[in-house]
Each structure stands twice: as C-alpha cells, then as structure tokens.
Write a protein that holds these residues in place. Structure first.
Motif, PDB file in Angstrom:
ATOM      1  N   PRO A 144       0.463  -0.991  -0.124  1.00 30.58           N
ATOM      2  CA  PRO A 144       0.011   0.031  -0.339  1.00 30.58           C
ATOM      3  C   PRO A 144       1.085   1.738  -0.344  1.00 30.58           C
ATOM      4  N   LEU A 145      -0.140   2.343  -0.681  1.00 28.29           N
ATOM      5  CA  LEU A 145       0.483   3.930  -0.927  1.00 28.29           C
ATOM      6  C   LEU A 145       1.190   4.423   1.023  1.00 28.29           C
ATOM      7  N   ASN A 146       0.161   3.840   1.442  1.00 23.29           N
ATOM      8  CA  ASN A 146       0.380   4.406   3.273  1.00 23.29           C
ATOM      9  C   ASN A 146      -1.286   3.708   3.603  1.00 23.29           C
ATOM     10  N   ASN A 147      -1.445   3.646   4.717  1.00 28.08           N
ATOM     11  CA  ASN A 147      -2.973   2.531   5.516  1.00 28.08           C
ATOM     12  C   ASN A 147      -3.822   3.578   5.506  1.00 28.08           C
ATOM     13  N   LYS A 192      -6.119  13.302  -5.602  1.00 29.01           N
ATOM     14  CA  LYS A 192      -5.701  14.493  -3.877  1.00 29.01           C
ATOM     15  C   LYS A 192      -5.861  14.192  -2.623  1.00 29.01           C
ATOM     16  N   VAL A 193      -6.894  13.226  -2.638  1.00 25.60           N
ATOM     17  CA  VAL A 193      -6.747  12.317  -1.599  1.00 25.60           C
ATOM     18  C   VAL A 193      -5.877  11.717  -0.662  1.00 25.60           C
ATOM     19  N   GLY A 194      -5.245  10.751  -1.987  1.00 25.15           N
ATOM     20  CA  GLY A 194      -4.499  10.122  -2.034  1.00 25.15           C
ATOM     21  C   GLY A 194      -4.122   8.480  -1.282  1.00 25.15           C
ATOM     22  N   ALA A 195      -5.306   7.974  -0.515  1.00 24.20           N
ATOM     23  CA  ALA A 195      -5.952   6.794  -0.185  1.00 24.20           C
ATOM     24  C   ALA A 195      -4.890   6.049  -1.367  1.00 24.20           C
ATOM     25  N   GLY A 196      -4.262   4.619   0.386  1.00 24.29           N
ATOM     26  CA  GLY A 196      -4.034   3.590  -0.583  1.00 24.29           C
ATOM     27  C   GLY A 196      -4.902   2.239  -1.195  1.00 24.29           C
ATOM     28  N   ALA A 197      -6.168   2.414  -0.294  1.00 30.07           N
ATOM     29  CA  ALA A 197      -7.448   1.419  -0.464  1.00 30.07           C
ATOM     30  C   ALA A 197      -8.811   2.558  -1.068  1.00 30.07           C
ATOM     31  N   VAL A 198      -9.241   2.469  -1.876  1.00 34.35           N
ATOM     32  CA  VAL A 198     -10.233   3.165  -1.832  1.00 34.35           C
ATOM     33  C   VAL A 198     -11.319   2.263  -2.419  1.00 34.35           C
ATOM     34  N   PRO A 231      -5.118   7.500 -13.823  1.00 36.01           N
ATOM     35  CA  PRO A 231      -5.530   6.759 -12.487  1.00 36.01           C
ATOM     36  C   PRO A 231      -4.664   7.634 -11.107  1.00 36.01           C
ATOM     37  N   LEU A 232      -5.128   7.126  -9.861  1.00 39.26           N
ATOM     38  CA  LEU A 232      -3.894   7.196  -8.525  1.00 39.26           C
ATOM     39  C   LEU A 232      -2.998   6.429  -8.433  1.00 39.26           C
ATOM     40  N   LYS A 233      -1.767   6.683  -8.972  1.00 41.02           N
ATOM     41  CA  LYS A 233      -0.710   5.092  -9.241  1.00 41.02           C
ATOM     42  C   LYS A 233      -0.640   4.218  -7.834  1.00 41.02           C
ATOM     43  N   GLY A 234      -0.740   3.402  -7.876  1.00 39.26           N
ATOM     44  CA  GLY A 234      -0.305   2.425  -6.614  1.00 39.26           C
ATOM     45  C   GLY A 234      -1.952   1.905  -5.819  1.00 39.26           C
ATOM     46  N   ALA A 235      -3.038   2.842  -5.916  1.00 39.24           N
ATOM     47  CA  ALA A 235      -4.271   2.578  -5.137  1.00 39.24           C
ATOM     48  C   ALA A 235      -4.377   1.326  -5.576  1.00 39.24           C
ATOM     49  N   LEU A 236      -4.688  -0.137  -4.864  1.00 42.20           N
ATOM     50  CA  LEU A 236      -5.766  -0.425  -4.653  1.00 42.20           C
ATOM     51  C   LEU A 236      -7.474  -0.234  -4.913  1.00 42.20           C
ATOM     52  N   VAL A 237      -7.808  -0.254  -5.740  1.00 45.83           N
ATOM     53  CA  VAL A 237      -9.737   0.411  -6.019  1.00 45.83           C
ATOM     54  C   VAL A 237     -10.452  -0.930  -6.088  1.00 45.83           C
ATOM     55  N   TYR A 238     -11.458  -1.001  -5.416  1.00 49.20           N
ATOM     56  CA  TYR A 238     -12.545  -1.669  -4.871  1.00 49.20           C
ATOM     57  C   TYR A 238     -13.495  -1.234  -5.292  1.00 49.20           C
ATOM     58  N   LEU A 239     -14.159  -2.347  -5.894  1.00 46.44           N
ATOM     59  CA  LEU A 239     -15.686  -1.362  -6.646  1.00 46.44           C
ATOM     60  C   LEU A 239     -17.195  -2.534  -5.347  1.00 46.44           C
ATOM     61  N   GLN A 240     -17.564  -1.908  -4.825  1.00 46.57           N
ATOM     62  CA  GLN A 240     -18.688  -2.802  -4.120  1.00 46.57           C
ATOM     63  C   GLN A 240     -19.541  -3.271  -5.200  1.00 46.57           C
ATOM     64  N   TYR A 241     -19.631  -5.000  -5.286  1.00 48.78           N
ATOM     65  CA  TYR A 241     -20.606  -6.063  -6.142  1.00 48.78           C
ATOM     66  C   TYR A 241     -20.853  -5.495  -7.215  1.00 48.78           C
ATOM     67  N   GLY A 242     -21.035  -4.442  -7.711  1.00 44.39           N
ATOM     68  CA  GLY A 242     -21.769  -3.941  -9.000  1.00 44.39           C
ATOM     69  C   GLY A 242     -21.246  -5.006 -10.054  1.00 44.39           C
ATOM     70  N   PHE A 269      -8.937  -4.572 -11.419  1.00 43.85           N
ATOM     71  CA  PHE A 269      -9.864  -3.379 -10.073  1.00 43.85           C
ATOM     72  C   PHE A 269     -10.350  -5.775  -9.763  1.00 43.85           C
ATOM     73  N   VAL A 270     -10.814  -5.449  -7.833  1.00 38.75           N
ATOM     74  CA  VAL A 270     -11.385  -5.438  -7.332  1.00 38.75           C
ATOM     75  C   VAL A 270     -12.854  -5.200  -7.060  1.00 38.75           C
ATOM     76  N   TRP A 271     -13.985  -6.638  -6.592  1.00 42.04           N
ATOM     77  CA  TRP A 271     -14.951  -6.289  -6.234  1.00 42.04           C
ATOM     78  C   TRP A 271     -15.385  -7.776  -5.569  1.00 42.04           C
ATOM     79  N   SER A 272     -16.709  -7.178  -5.022  1.00 44.58           N
ATOM     80  CA  SER A 272     -16.435  -8.257  -3.355  1.00 44.58           C
ATOM     81  C   SER A 272     -18.109  -9.017  -3.392  1.00 44.58           C
ATOM     82  N   THR A 273     -18.691 -10.341  -3.074  1.00 43.80           N
ATOM     83  CA  THR A 273     -19.733  -9.985  -3.114  1.00 43.80           C
ATOM     84  C   THR A 273     -20.502 -11.084  -2.288  1.00 43.80           C
ATOM     85  N   VAL A 274     -21.021 -10.998  -0.992  1.00 41.40           N
ATOM     86  CA  VAL A 274     -20.977 -11.575   0.127  1.00 41.40           C
ATOM     87  C   VAL A 274     -22.204 -12.877  -0.357  1.00 41.40           C
TER      88      VAL A 274
END
Length: 431
Positions: A186-189, A241-247, A268-279, A296-301
């Motif tokens: 991660p870029l950061n936590n 702008k926010v620059g978070a490690g995970a989105v 893109p924000l280089k290095g960020a893990l980008v998660y797309l909820q369910y869709g 891109f990463v996503w998940s489903t329950v």
C-alpha cells in the motif's frame, strides 16, 4: 442501488406479451393456476420493466429456471411438478412490491422466492397475512433486525445471504490479508470511501467507518456521489487529491462502474487498490468495460464458489444460458429452489406453511453459494469469515463466504478468502 440496469436484450422485452413469452417452461404466465394438474406453485417476483435490479432479477430467474427443470425432470417433488408464478415487480417501489405479493397470494402459491427489493418492510408485511415461506437474497440488516424483534410476524421470512454490513466489516480484513501476503504494497494505510446516498450504500459506509479504528487502516476521506453519476472526472480528481492507499467505490451499478473504470484507467492514482462494491458481478460490467476492467477488485457476500460443486453449476448454467454469467443471483435462485424442495419433501405437504417454515428455520442447506442456515434470530445466513458481527462463522462450512474477486484477463477470479482462492491478487495496470 439505483440504475437503469439492462442485461443485453432484456429491456427490449418490456411489453407484457414479450415478457410472458420470455419465460420458458416450467413457468406459469401471470397468475393463472394450471388446471390440468395439481402442481406446487412457487411465486417468483421478478423485475422485468423496472429501472433498477433487472439484471440481478433475471439472473435469479435463470437460476430458478435451471433448478426447476432439473427437479421436474427427475420427477418433481412428492410426485408433483413444481411451477413458477412470475409477476413483475419494481424493486424501488413499495406499492409495486405489495401488488406483486398480493397477486401471488391470489394465485395461492406455496412459497415465494425473490432476489431482492429496496423497500422490504411493506413487501414482507403483505406476505405476513398469508404466511407462505418467503425466501429472498435481500442483503439488508434493517429487515432482519425486524425479523429478530417480531419473530411471530415474520416467522416465514428468510434472508438467504448475509447482510450488507459485512461489506464494511470485512474490507479492512481483506486489505490486511493482501498486505500480509505481500501481493499488495500500500501507498499508505488510508482508506478513501466514495459513497452513494441510498440506505444500502450508507449502511456499508458506516460499517466500514466503524471497523477501521479496530484495524491498522484509517479513514482518509469520504466523497459523496449521487445516482446517476454524469461524469466521474471530478471524483477521480478527488481520489488523486486524497491519495489513499485503498479506495472503496461504494456504489453498485454495473453500467456506471464501467464508465468509472474507463475514466480511471486513463487517469489513475498510481499504486492505489481500487475496490468496486458488488456491481461488477453483473454481466454488463465486463461487457461494457472491456480491457479497462483489468485489475479492479470487487466482492459479494453472495456468490457462486469455484469449488467442485460451484464449478459444476457454472458449467451447466453456461450451457443453458450462454454468455457472460452473473456470479451472484444465478446461484442464489438455484440454491433457494433446492432448499424449498428439501423442506417440502421433509414436511410432506407444501400447503403446511408453518411446518415448512419451521423446517427451514431448523435445517441447513449447502448450495453452490455455500452454507445456508436460518437457525438464528435474524433468519439470515451466517457470514464467513467471522468479523465479530452478530452472525458470523469461524468455519467455512458453517457460513456463507464473502468472495473477493479481481478482474484478470477479462475474467473474475476469486482472490480471497484463502480456502476458496482461484488466483492471487495480481498487479493492477496502474500500479
């Protein structure tokens, strides 16, 4: 969870005549009960002409279709054929939901099976005057809270998946697993939440915000979006702008996610893990995104496993319904139908609504989407892995696993939890 979600040609079937013709045997068009036999009737409210939920509802109907064809081909249940009564429903409209349930009551169905609605309480309340077993993949803790508080009124209502709170609870657990495995640096936590305004997405966001202080990650920022998202450009600039490690993009609509990944991949924000909820579970996502979806990463329950049982289902589903397969409600419709079959056979009389509901409450079923057990006050499936929620499972075969996927070579591959993994997390193109 609001969008004009279309699945290939589905919305072209909007006229009543075309929609009725689209349902293959063993379906009963509308609410006319078959006169030539004494079938067991399964009510399946299905979004056909609505602006939301059509793709998921069609997946659910397809899974139900496949199960019924198998069951009837093997002789039916208790020597009787099982037929579905399909009625149109708008998942966003409480009035439409009430009308749909009343039609099924008039048809004297023996049970009801549905993907979901966004206004569950009015729908459940109408069903409570009839009390036929009602199973749905609702994913809403606000409804199962009511079930726990009013067990007599809602004794017949069962949620066939874990609730949406787990999307928030499990995200930091997933991030830590990827970091500890060394597949993500991660870029950061920081975690940046981009959230839609409907209650479903707000519940997920609040659950994540509550879970972050208990983890090694922290909230870096929150950005609000409103359906329909006309242009993701300003959101992407905020992400950078926010620059978070995970989105976490806390939305759900496949078509709008496709627009996002195309714009994000270009800037893109280089290095960020980008998660797309369910869709991305909806087939439109890969169809519309093309190569831009890679990484891109996503998940489903609620998802079809890739174990032996899940792979066998995927193969026969794709043979019956060619094309890109939805990985959530296809299996849920299939599993729910077989769960009801087991209950009807155990009780011996599908008209004994209380007996069937009591059996479901006390007996589990292991389907293609994992372990289903309603033996808890919420009458919802337990979530795996256990993250400290009211309903959690420490063992895979005692809960339904939340599946995390990554798009790899234009396919969805399970990357977490480890016991069900297909591939490891791969380096995203923008890393």
């Amino acid at each position: 969870m609001v969008s004009k979600v279309s699945r290939r040609k589905l919305l072209h079937m909007a006229s009543a005549g075309t929609a009725a013709a689209a349902f293959p045997a063993p379906f009963v068009s509308g609410v006319t009960r078959a006169a030539s036999a004494d079938p067991i009737l399964l009510g399946v409210p299905t979004a056909q002409t609505a602006q939301a939920g059509v793709a998921d509802h069609q997946d659910y109907l397809n899974g139900t279709t496949l199960a019924l064809e198998e069951i009837n081909g093997a002789g039916g249940v208790l020597g009787r054929q099982v037929k579905a009564v399909v009625v149109d429903i708008d998942p966003l409209s409480p009035e439409s939901g009430q009308v749909a349930i009343n039609k099924l009551i008039d048809a004297k169905v023996h049970a009801m099976s549905c993907a979901f609605v966004f206004t569950p309480v009015p729908v459940a309340d109408v069903s409570a005057r009839y009390k036929a077993p009602f199973l749905w993949g609702l994913t809403q803790r606000n409804m199962t809270d009511l079930v726990a508080k009013q067990p007599d009124k809602y004794s017949h209502v069962f949620q066939t998946d874990p609730s949406e709170v787990h999307y928030g609870h499990t995200f930091p657990v997933f991030l830590k697993a990827m970091k500890d495995q060394g597949v993500w640096k991660p870029l950061n936590n920081g975690v940046h939440i981009v959230q839609e305004q409907i209650a479903y997405n707000q519940t997920i966001s609040k659950a994540l915000q509550a879970s972050l202080p208990k983890s090694e990650f922290k909230l870096a920022g929150i950005t609000d979006i409103q359906y329909p998202v006309q242009d993701w450009g300003t959101v992407i600039q905020e992400i950078k702008k926010v620059g978070a490690g995970a989105v976490m993009i806390d939305h759900w609509v496949a078509a709008e996610y496709a627009a996002f990944v195309k714009q994000y991949s270009a800037d893109p924000l280089k290095g960020a893990l980008v998660y797309l909820q369910y869709g991305p579970s909806q087939p439109e996502f890969l169809e519309l995104s093309g190569p831009a979806a890679e990484g891109f990463v996503w998940s489903t329950v609620l998802g079809v496993y890739a174990d032996e049982k899940g792979k066998a289902f995927r193969a026969k589903y794709k043979k019956r319904f060619p094309g890109i397969m939805g990985l959530c409600y296809t299996g849920n419709g299939y599993d729910t139908t077989y769960y009801l079959k087991a209950a009807w056979e155990a009780v011996g009389d599908p008209s004994n609504f209380k007996g069937v509901s009591d059996w479901i409450r006390k007996n589990s079923y292991r389907g293609v989407c994992g372990f289903m057990s309603m033996d808890n006050p919420y009458q919802e499936c337990a979530h795996y892995p256990d993250t400290g929620d009211a309903i959690g499972a420490a063992e895979l075969e005692k809960g339904m696993a939340q599946l995390f996927f990554q798009v790899q070579n234009n396919e969805h591959k399970i990357i977490y939890p480890d016991v069900l993994v297909e591939n490891k997390l791969q380096k995203a193109p923008w890393w």
